[in-house]
Design an enzyme around this catalytic site. Structure first.
Site, PDB file in Angstrom:
ATOM      1  N   ASP A 148       2.335  68.230  44.594  1.00 56.17           N
ATOM      2  CA  ASP A 148       3.258  68.105  43.463  1.00 56.17           C
ATOM      3  C   ASP A 148       4.230  66.937  43.567  1.00 56.17           C
ATOM      4  O   ASP A 148       4.912  66.624  42.590  1.00 56.17           O
ATOM      5  CB  ASP A 148       4.069  69.395  43.305  1.00 56.17           C
ATOM      6  CG  ASP A 148       5.146  69.540  44.371  1.00 56.17           C
ATOM      7  OD1 ASP A 148       4.801  69.485  45.584  1.00 56.17           O
ATOM      8  OD2 ASP A 148       6.325  69.700  44.019  1.00 56.17           O
ATOM      9  N   ASP A 172      -0.871  71.250  49.511  1.00 52.65           N
ATOM     10  CA  ASP A 172       0.546  71.323  49.837  1.00 52.65           C
ATOM     11  C   ASP A 172       1.021  72.752  49.565  1.00 52.65           C
ATOM     12  O   ASP A 172       0.338  73.531  48.887  1.00 52.65           O
ATOM     13  CB  ASP A 172       1.290  70.315  48.948  1.00 52.65           C
ATOM     14  CG  ASP A 172       2.798  70.427  49.072  1.00 52.65           C
ATOM     15  OD1 ASP A 172       3.306  70.358  50.208  1.00 52.65           O
ATOM     16  OD2 ASP A 172       3.466  70.590  48.035  1.00 52.65           O
ATOM     17  N   ASP A 216       5.067  74.042  49.275  1.00 53.59           N
ATOM     18  CA  ASP A 216       6.260  74.212  48.438  1.00 53.59           C
ATOM     19  C   ASP A 216       6.117  73.471  47.116  1.00 53.59           C
ATOM     20  O   ASP A 216       5.879  72.260  47.084  1.00 53.59           O
ATOM     21  CB  ASP A 216       7.504  73.701  49.172  1.00 53.59           C
ATOM     22  CG  ASP A 216       7.835  74.556  50.391  1.00 53.59           C
ATOM     23  OD1 ASP A 216       7.187  75.592  50.578  1.00 53.59           O
ATOM     24  OD2 ASP A 216       8.755  74.176  51.153  1.00 53.59           O
TER      25      ASP A 216
END
Length: 281
Positions: free
Chosen positions: A224, A20, A22
């Site tokens: 996250d 991922d 961001d």
């Protein structure tokens, strides 16, 4: 769905890293990836692909991939489509220099046609990117004008500001599900996308190697947030990168899960360094 024939991978590395962006490879607030540079260089030296798997559009990724010097396959718009650079294919000499695109989800024009039809029929209250001017997208997202224009170049999804009741949202979700579309809930937007996710894309790549009669690499996935759970569950090694903005997501996967101490790209780098040391890469 696409009629795309992906060809065969040129090589089968021992590991593939899928990440991922961001809050994971990119700092949540500054979007810096500086702490991750040494680990990325180590991946590159070892010939381990770094596949970006993001909610961003292909247009949004162009400058970042150039900055990262990343030439590996990548996935856009939450698993809706994957891009295979010609350099990654065994028959690359026969390809042009562009990326091959494989649509796994739905095309945006089809999404828009359907949701606008339902809005007219059921009187749903929502505003999508297709309804907005650039200034409105800037106001909702906080992006710069250039960033907002890139974010609006969606090809396989449509972000909505939902302005109706929760009951109506459930009704809307049920209606689109009958047409192989799903809702992905974000912080401010709900995204209408095809029936794919980040995890199904990881599995697609796993199958691609197997179908090519090559050894299947082990996949390391880093994320996250809740949006990354399907990818993390599908990986051989899952890394939950700690966030300063929310709690770590819960996984079904119980083994080979790392939760970083540090947040963002520093946690990303620490975890990958540990994994590469363990794998003796």
């Amino acid at each position: 769905m696409s009629d795309f024939n992906p060809g065969h991978p040129a090589v089968s590395p021992p590991l593939i890293v899928m990440t991922d962006l961001d809050g994971t490879l990119l700092d949540h607030d500054t979007y810096s990836y500086a702490p991750a540079i040494p680990a990325m260089k180590r991946l590159q030296s070892a010939g381990i692909p770094l596949m970006l798997n993001t909610s961003k559009t292909a247009a949004e990724l162009l400058a970042l991939r150039t900055s990262l010097q990343n030439t590996d396959p990548y996935v856009v718009e939450n698993g809706s489509a994957l891009y295979l650079p010609a350099s990654f294919l065994s028959d690359s000499s026969a390809q042009n220099s562009g990326d091959q695109v494989h649509i796994l989800g739905a095309v945006r024009s089809e999404i828009l046609s359907l949701i606008q039809k339902f809005r007219a029929e059921e009187k749903f209250l929502f505003t999508g990117f297709a309804d907005m001017e650039v200034a409105e997208v800037i106001a909702y997202t906080g992006l710069s004008e250039t960033e907002a224009r890139l974010a609006m170049t969606r090809e396989f999804s449509e972000p909505l500001i939902w302005q109706d009741s929760a009951h109506q949202l459930r009704k809307f979700e049920a209606l689109i599900a009958n047409h192989d579309l799903r809702l992905l809930r974000g912080g401010r937007f709900v995204h209408v996308i095809g029936a794919y996710d980040k995890g199904k894309c990881l599995q697609w790549f796993r199958n691609w190697f197997a179908d090519s009669d090559l050894p299947v690499p082990r996949f390391v996935a880093l994320g996250d947030s809740q949006n990354d759970v399907a990818m993390l569950n599908a990986a051989d090694i899952a890394v939950i990168v700690r966030s300063s903005h929310h709690e770590p997501p819960d996984l079904e996967k119980q083994s080979a899960v790392i939760i970083t101490e540090e947040t963002g790209p520093q946690g990303w780098a620490d975890a990958l360094t540990r994994i590469l040391d363990d794998e003796r890469v």
